[in-house]
Design a protein around this motif. Sequence first.
Motif: not given
Length: 228
Positions: A60-68, A70-89
């Motif tokens: 999932d996108g969360f795991e991809v984000c963690r992987n990024i 782990a090695s890159n602190k400067t890249i900008g990351i925007i999560m894209l989701t169809a779900r509006a649940q608070e926990m996803d954000k």
Amino acid sequence: MKKVLILEDEVSIRSFVVINLKRAGYEPIEAGTGMEALEQLKNNPDIGVAILDIMLPDIDGFEVCRNIRASNKTIGIIMLTARAQEMDKVTGLMTGADDYVTKPFSPAELTARIDALFRRVGADVQQDDSELHQGPFVLNTRNRTLEKNGNRIKLTQVEYAIMKLFMQNPGRALSREDILTTVWGRDYDGELKIVDVNIRRLRIKIEDDTANPTYITTVWGFGYKWGL
């Protein structure tokens, strides 16, 4: 041309985003799976912003984000989701994302968020080499680095921007609105909770005791204050 990674497994949505990124002057790099996205990042180390869908066929996108992160602190990351649940954000932000956009979204909204992240990357480039010293902390505004007692603390773009704002305003109570406007921009139309989640993330990195923060303190009903 500035490169933007778009990780989205639905071809129709990805194609829609790609068309609009090109119109906005960006060079889109496409990926349909999490593993493909990580491979694209290896092959294109100059990608400045990554747009990550959460629901994917492999990881999932969360795991991809963690992987990024782990090695890159400067890249900008925007999560894209169809779900509006608070926990996803909250989960997306706590794993290292800078922002989130909920489907359906307008091209203008997504482009504005990308523009803001790219502006943040180059915000200090033209400044002379300078440092902000506060207690055990040293913030270098040219190298965009933070040290505590001589030890480097890895920050994302947003975390760096918040730390810079705090250290430039010691002892001043800053409202959530102040922080949101300064760090995310006046045109940002997201929610105030993004400030709270990033403060929580920062406290984990800089506080000696996150349950009893002494550097970033809460001004109840208003915002936060940096004080030593």
